[in-house]
Design a protein around this motif. Structure first.
Motif, PDB file in Angstrom:
ATOM      1  N   THR A  28       0.842  -1.202   0.000  1.00  0.00           N
ATOM      2  CA  THR A  28       0.000   0.000   0.000  1.00  0.00           C
ATOM      3  C   THR A  28       0.873   1.246   0.000  1.00  0.00           C
ATOM      4  N   LEU A  29       1.899   1.230   0.819  1.00  0.00           N
ATOM      5  CA  LEU A  29       2.845   2.356   0.896  1.00  0.00           C
ATOM      6  C   LEU A  29       3.438   2.636  -0.492  1.00  0.00           C
ATOM      7  N   ARG A  30       3.833   1.584  -1.184  1.00  0.00           N
ATOM      8  CA  ARG A  30       4.426   1.761  -2.519  1.00  0.00           C
ATOM      9  C   ARG A  30       3.436   2.459  -3.461  1.00  0.00           C
ATOM     10  N   GLU A  31       2.170   2.045  -3.427  1.00  0.00           N
ATOM     11  CA  GLU A  31       1.176   2.664  -4.322  1.00  0.00           C
ATOM     12  C   GLU A  31       0.946   4.136  -3.959  1.00  0.00           C
ATOM     13  N   VAL A  32       0.867   4.451  -2.663  1.00  0.00           N
ATOM     14  CA  VAL A  32       0.643   5.841  -2.240  1.00  0.00           C
ATOM     15  C   VAL A  32       1.788   6.720  -2.751  1.00  0.00           C
ATOM     16  N   LEU A  33       3.004   6.214  -2.642  1.00  0.00           N
ATOM     17  CA  LEU A  33       4.178   7.023  -3.019  1.00  0.00           C
ATOM     18  C   LEU A  33       4.280   7.239  -4.528  1.00  0.00           C
ATOM     19  N   LYS A  34       3.447   6.555  -5.311  1.00  0.00           N
ATOM     20  CA  LYS A  34       3.429   6.816  -6.760  1.00  0.00           C
ATOM     21  C   LYS A  34       2.788   8.168  -7.062  1.00  0.00           C
ATOM     22  N   HIS A  35       2.054   8.731  -6.093  1.00  0.00           N
ATOM     23  CA  HIS A  35       1.383  10.017  -6.311  1.00  0.00           C
ATOM     24  C   HIS A  35       2.363  11.148  -6.013  1.00  0.00           C
ATOM     25  N   PRO A  36       2.754  11.908  -7.031  1.00  0.00           N
ATOM     26  CA  PRO A  36       3.802  12.914  -6.822  1.00  0.00           C
ATOM     27  C   PRO A  36       3.424  14.020  -5.842  1.00  0.00           C
ATOM     28  N   GLY A  37       2.130  14.288  -5.668  1.00  0.00           N
ATOM     29  CA  GLY A  37       1.710  15.359  -4.758  1.00  0.00           C
ATOM     30  C   GLY A  37       1.801  14.983  -3.283  1.00  0.00           C
ATOM     31  N   VAL A  38       1.960  13.691  -3.005  1.00  0.00           N
ATOM     32  CA  VAL A  38       2.018  13.256  -1.601  1.00  0.00           C
ATOM     33  C   VAL A  38       3.346  13.687  -0.990  1.00  0.00           C
ATOM     34  N   GLU A  39       3.255  14.342   0.186  1.00  0.00           N
ATOM     35  CA  GLU A  39       4.470  14.870   0.827  1.00  0.00           C
ATOM     36  C   GLU A  39       4.958  14.005   1.974  1.00  0.00           C
ATOM     37  N   GLN A  40       4.009  13.284   2.609  1.00  0.00           N
ATOM     38  CA  GLN A  40       4.383  12.506   3.791  1.00  0.00           C
ATOM     39  C   GLN A  40       3.459  11.295   3.918  1.00  0.00           C
ATOM     40  N   PRO A  61      10.387  -8.249  -1.942  1.00  0.00           N
ATOM     41  CA  PRO A  61      11.212  -7.025  -2.029  1.00  0.00           C
ATOM     42  C   PRO A  61      10.609  -5.971  -2.954  1.00  0.00           C
ATOM     43  N   GLU A  62       9.867  -6.402  -3.963  1.00  0.00           N
ATOM     44  CA  GLU A  62       9.278  -5.429  -4.899  1.00  0.00           C
ATOM     45  C   GLU A  62       8.257  -4.540  -4.193  1.00  0.00           C
ATOM     46  N   LEU A  63       7.582  -5.059  -3.158  1.00  0.00           N
ATOM     47  CA  LEU A  63       6.596  -4.245  -2.433  1.00  0.00           C
ATOM     48  C   LEU A  63       7.294  -3.230  -1.522  1.00  0.00           C
ATOM     49  N   CYS A  64       8.530  -3.507  -1.175  1.00  0.00           N
ATOM     50  CA  CYS A  64       9.269  -2.651  -0.236  1.00  0.00           C
ATOM     51  C   CYS A  64      10.217  -1.709  -0.953  1.00  0.00           C
ATOM     52  N   GLU A  65      10.110  -1.625  -2.288  1.00  0.00           N
ATOM     53  CA  GLU A  65      11.101  -0.867  -3.051  1.00  0.00           C
ATOM     54  C   GLU A  65      11.052   0.632  -2.774  1.00  0.00           C
ATOM     55  N   SER A  66       9.923   1.131  -2.217  1.00  0.00           N
ATOM     56  CA  SER A  66       9.836   2.569  -1.933  1.00  0.00           C
ATOM     57  C   SER A  66      10.029   2.877  -0.448  1.00  0.00           C
ATOM     58  N   ASN A  67      10.401   1.877   0.348  1.00  0.00           N
ATOM     59  CA  ASN A  67      10.489   2.111   1.793  1.00  0.00           C
ATOM     60  C   ASN A  67      11.535   3.154   2.174  1.00  0.00           C
ATOM     61  N   GLN A  68      12.509   3.357   1.300  1.00  0.00           N
ATOM     62  CA  GLN A  68      13.565   4.342   1.617  1.00  0.00           C
ATOM     63  C   GLN A  68      13.205   5.732   1.095  1.00  0.00           C
ATOM     64  N   ASP A  69      12.057   5.868   0.467  1.00  0.00           N
ATOM     65  CA  ASP A  69      11.624   7.178  -0.023  1.00  0.00           C
ATOM     66  C   ASP A  69      11.608   8.161   1.166  1.00  0.00           C
ATOM     67  N   PRO A  70      12.216   9.351   1.006  1.00  0.00           N
ATOM     68  CA  PRO A  70      12.278  10.272   2.150  1.00  0.00           C
ATOM     69  C   PRO A  70      10.907  10.706   2.652  1.00  0.00           C
ATOM     70  N   ARG A  71       9.850  10.527   1.852  1.00  0.00           N
ATOM     71  CA  ARG A  71       8.511  10.899   2.313  1.00  0.00           C
ATOM     72  C   ARG A  71       7.905   9.842   3.237  1.00  0.00           C
ATOM     73  N   ALA A  72       8.515   8.646   3.282  1.00  0.00           N
ATOM     74  CA  ALA A  72       7.923   7.524   4.041  1.00  0.00           C
ATOM     75  C   ALA A  72       8.483   7.426   5.453  1.00  0.00           C
ATOM     76  N   GLN A  73       7.581   7.183   6.410  1.00  0.00           N
ATOM     77  CA  GLN A  73       7.988   6.916   7.801  1.00  0.00           C
ATOM     78  C   GLN A  73       7.344   5.609   8.227  1.00  0.00           C
ATOM     79  N   LEU A  74       8.136   4.653   8.689  1.00  0.00           N
ATOM     80  CA  LEU A  74       7.587   3.375   9.148  1.00  0.00           C
ATOM     81  C   LEU A  74       7.666   3.299  10.673  1.00  0.00           C
ATOM     82  N   HIS A  75       6.519   3.065  11.298  1.00  0.00           N
ATOM     83  CA  HIS A  75       6.475   2.911  12.757  1.00  0.00           C
ATOM     84  C   HIS A  75       5.871   1.557  13.077  1.00  0.00           C
ATOM     85  N   PHE A  76       6.308   0.972  14.184  1.00  0.00           N
ATOM     86  CA  PHE A  76       5.732  -0.299  14.622  1.00  0.00           C
ATOM     87  C   PHE A  76       5.033  -0.052  15.956  1.00  0.00           C
ATOM     88  N   ALA A  77       3.715   0.083  15.886  1.00  0.00           N
ATOM     89  CA  ALA A  77       2.926   0.448  17.059  1.00  0.00           C
ATOM     90  C   ALA A  77       1.468   0.100  16.786  1.00  0.00           C
TER      91      ALA A  77
END
Ligand code: SAM
Length: 285
Positions: free
Chosen positions: A93-105, A124-140
């Protein structure tokens, strides 16, 4: 459950049906503090993630679910910039959201780190955008996260959860959905995976729609799409808006989307908004 060494099968006793995939081997199995996470290599569907015996995703067909959870919601909001994902530990889901250029965070909050570590290794293909600077991963716990969120701090909340049992039960309940409403900006919207229209119409879909209205959302609409690895092969996501109409979307932007998808397009979006008669009858009550 594994039928024998060569098949994985998920029974759905209420409907007297099961979905099975031929497997090559079990690649991963771990009891986390929250759930039992497994990954199988299958013969025809690539790797398969299973949580507590329920299919989460396969490499072959997860695009259907991930694209339909994300793109209708992002093209319905007038200008989505701040997105919160609750659950979604496989990161598709994160990967699909990050395909939208207007998304900032994009803030993703999954209760279980084991799911994300398994996805990094076996999907690994689903996690390919995890390093995108707009992405924050929390475990909670997503329930506590939204409770503590500042008012109007997100444009879209995506609930990409397991079935409404165990740690995900509260994600379908009024207190969580009220907190989501508060955490959304005025033009905000929530989208939630809402199970099968054939198997869960009375038990999950109808109560979820009712609870969304009770929580204070202005309008609610359920979209449907095929999903062969989930019970009945037919699945839904439900959109709930704070102010706008969930059946109206930025059609021109969707038609000119600047990224590749395998299922979603502007015609699919329009078509998935059409409500089949059995849903119309049940949801009108
Ligand atoms: N596509 C999948 C489906 O519908 O079967 C869902 C995939 S995703 C792996 C579901 C995630 O929800 C899991 O990783 C699980 O850890 C997470 N989850 C369940 N309850 C949660 C909660 N209370 N807070 C945050 N994440 C939660």
């Amino acid at each position: 459950m594994a039928l024998d060494n060569t098949w994985f099968s998920e029974p759905h006793p209420a409907s007297g049906s099961a979905f099975s995939l031929q497997i090559e081997e079990r690649l991963f199995a771990q009891q986390s503090p929250y759930q039992y996470v497994e990954v199988y290599a299958t013969v025809g569907f690539g790797n398969l993630m299973v949580i507590d015996g329920c299919v989460m995703l396969s490499q072959r067909d997860n695009f259907l679910y991930h694209e339909m959870l994300v793109h209708p919601a992002l093209f319905t909001h007038p200008d989505p910039r701040r997105v919160l994902i609750i659950g979604g530990g496989d990161c598709g889901t994160l990967r699909e959201v990050l395909k939208h250029p207007g998304v900032e965070q994009v803030v993703q909050v999954d209760i279980d780190e084991v799911v994300t570590r398994a996805a990094e290794q076996y999907f690994p293909e689903l996690c390919e955008s995890n390093q995108d600077p707009r992405a924050q991963l929390h475990f909670a716990d997503g329930i506590a996260w939204v409770q503590n969120a500042a008012p109007a701090s997100y444009d879209i909340i995506i609930v990409d959860s397991t079935d409404p049992i165990g740690p995900a039960e509260g994600l379908f309940a009024a207190p969580f959905l009220q907190d989501c409403l508060r955490a959304l900006a005025d033009t905000g919207l929530l989208v939630q995976q809402s199970e099968s229209p054939l198997f869960h119409l009375e038990s999950i879909l109808k109560p979820l729609q009712r609870t969304l209205y009770q929580a204070g959302f202005a309008a609610v609409h359920t979209l449907h799409f095929p999903q062969c690895v989930y019970p009945s092969g037919w699945w839904t996501v439900t959109l709930a808006t704070k102010t706008g109409d969930p059946t109206r979307f930025r059609e021109q932007d969707a038609a000119a989307k600047p990224f590749v998808t395998d299922y979603y397009n502007v015609d699919i979006h329009r078509a998935s908004l059409a409500t089949p008669e059995l849903m119309r009858r049940a949801l009108a009550e």
